[in-house]
Design an enzyme around this catalytic site. Structure first.
Site, PDB file in Angstrom:
ATOM      1  N   HIS A  22      87.016  24.662  51.398  1.00 59.13           N
ATOM      2  CA  HIS A  22      87.767  23.506  50.882  1.00 59.13           C
ATOM      3  C   HIS A  22      88.997  23.978  50.108  1.00 59.13           C
ATOM      4  O   HIS A  22      90.092  23.449  50.282  1.00 59.13           O
ATOM      5  CB  HIS A  22      86.918  22.687  49.895  1.00 59.13           C
ATOM      6  CG  HIS A  22      85.733  21.996  50.484  1.00 59.13           C
ATOM      7  ND1 HIS A  22      84.485  22.064  49.939  1.00 59.13           N
ATOM      8  CD2 HIS A  22      85.611  21.195  51.572  1.00 59.13           C
ATOM      9  CE1 HIS A  22      83.642  21.336  50.647  1.00 59.13           C
ATOM     10  NE2 HIS A  22      84.292  20.811  51.655  1.00 59.13           N
ATOM     11  N   LYS A  46      74.571   9.680  51.295  1.00 58.52           N
ATOM     12  CA  LYS A  46      73.854  10.917  50.960  1.00 58.52           C
ATOM     13  C   LYS A  46      73.600  10.949  49.445  1.00 58.52           C
ATOM     14  O   LYS A  46      74.433  10.518  48.666  1.00 58.52           O
ATOM     15  CB  LYS A  46      74.698  12.149  51.320  1.00 58.52           C
ATOM     16  CG  LYS A  46      74.898  12.365  52.797  1.00 58.52           C
ATOM     17  CD  LYS A  46      75.609  13.684  53.055  1.00 58.52           C
ATOM     18  CE  LYS A  46      77.111  13.531  53.122  1.00 58.52           C
ATOM     19  NZ  LYS A  46      77.857  14.748  53.399  1.00 58.52           N
ATOM     20  N   ARG A  95      86.860  22.988  61.160  1.00 61.17           N
ATOM     21  CA  ARG A  95      86.143  24.256  61.288  1.00 61.17           C
ATOM     22  C   ARG A  95      85.868  24.620  62.730  1.00 61.17           C
ATOM     23  O   ARG A  95      86.041  25.744  63.138  1.00 61.17           O
ATOM     24  CB  ARG A  95      84.805  24.191  60.555  1.00 61.17           C
ATOM     25  CG  ARG A  95      84.907  24.443  59.095  1.00 61.17           C
ATOM     26  CD  ARG A  95      83.667  24.019  58.393  1.00 61.17           C
ATOM     27  NE  ARG A  95      83.514  22.569  58.467  1.00 61.17           N
ATOM     28  CZ  ARG A  95      82.696  21.863  57.703  1.00 61.17           C
ATOM     29  NH1 ARG A  95      81.925  22.472  56.841  1.00 61.17           N
ATOM     30  NH2 ARG A  95      82.643  20.562  57.807  1.00 61.17           N
ATOM     31  N   SER A 133      79.307  22.842  52.380  1.00 67.09           N
ATOM     32  CA  SER A 133      78.633  22.610  51.099  1.00 67.09           C
ATOM     33  C   SER A 133      77.118  22.666  51.269  1.00 67.09           C
ATOM     34  O   SER A 133      76.406  23.192  50.414  1.00 67.09           O
ATOM     35  CB  SER A 133      79.022  21.248  50.534  1.00 67.09           C
ATOM     36  OG  SER A 133      80.392  21.210  50.259  1.00 67.09           O
TER      37      SER A 133
END
Ligand code: ADP
Length: 173
Positions: A22, A46, A95, A133
């Site tokens: 990040h 979440k 990514r 994460s």
């Protein structure tokens, strides 16, 4: 120069917690735009490890040398928030192919909702391509070494929260 004549961008995400991947995207974005809002989406379903306030503080700590980076939480639609900030650009890190499908859908949806806002994609640096994460949380949970994955200033905060500290030894279970 007022904000209305500046190029303002938003780097949105959950950042729970912020990783070196990040941070790499945030720093590269900060070199491209006058103002960068790192914006933490708080209406996620979440259940997060860090509260929005905690995540804001962690990101502020690791971006303090970038005066054009501002960190905030937001709820609701990203395009509404972007309009409120006078931002014409949304920047996302990519990514792998796995990110692409979802990000592609999101960017087309946002384009339909707010045609004046452009989504830019920045390719991850190869050394961070594997990082997420959730991976950081998983490794830390089992007392693994996260020092290559997150900025050193926040390692203790993560270990304290998760309860795992790497001591270089295997654990007996
Ligand atoms: P995560 O998937 O790690 O939970 P977020 O939902 O907080 O991340 O993601 C926010 C943005 O950061 C997304 O655009 C995501 O693709 C990007 N991002 C996350 N990790 C990386 C990385 N290692 N390299 C580049 N971009 C990343």
């Amino acid at each position: 120069m007022g904000f209305d004549t500046m190029n303002v961008s938003i780097v949105p995400g959950s950042f729970d917690p912020v990783t070196n991947g990040h941070l790499d995207i945030i720093k590269r974005t900060a070199q491209l735009f006058d103002v960068v809002y790192v914006s933490i989406l708080s209406n996620s379903t979440k259940s997060p490890l860090f509260s929005v306030e905690e995540r804001i503080e962690l990101i502020q700590r690791v971006t303090k040398e970038f005066p054009n980076v501002k960190v905030e939480g937001f709820a609701g639609l990203l395009v509404d928030y972007a309009r409120q900030k006078g931002a014409k650009f949304i920047v996302k890190g990519l990514r792998a192919v796995t990110d692409f499908e979802y990000e592609f859908q999101m960017s087309l949806t946002n384009k339909q909702l707010a045609p004046e806002i452009e989504t830019f994609f920045i390719t991850t640096s190869s050394k961070y391509a594997y990082l997420s994460s959730s991976l950081v949380k998983e490794v830390s949970k089992y007392c693994g070494d996260i020092s290559q994955m997150v900025p050193h200033e926040i390692i203790e905060d993560i270990e304290r929260k998760i309860g795992g500290r790497y001591d270089g030894n295997f654990k007996d279970y």
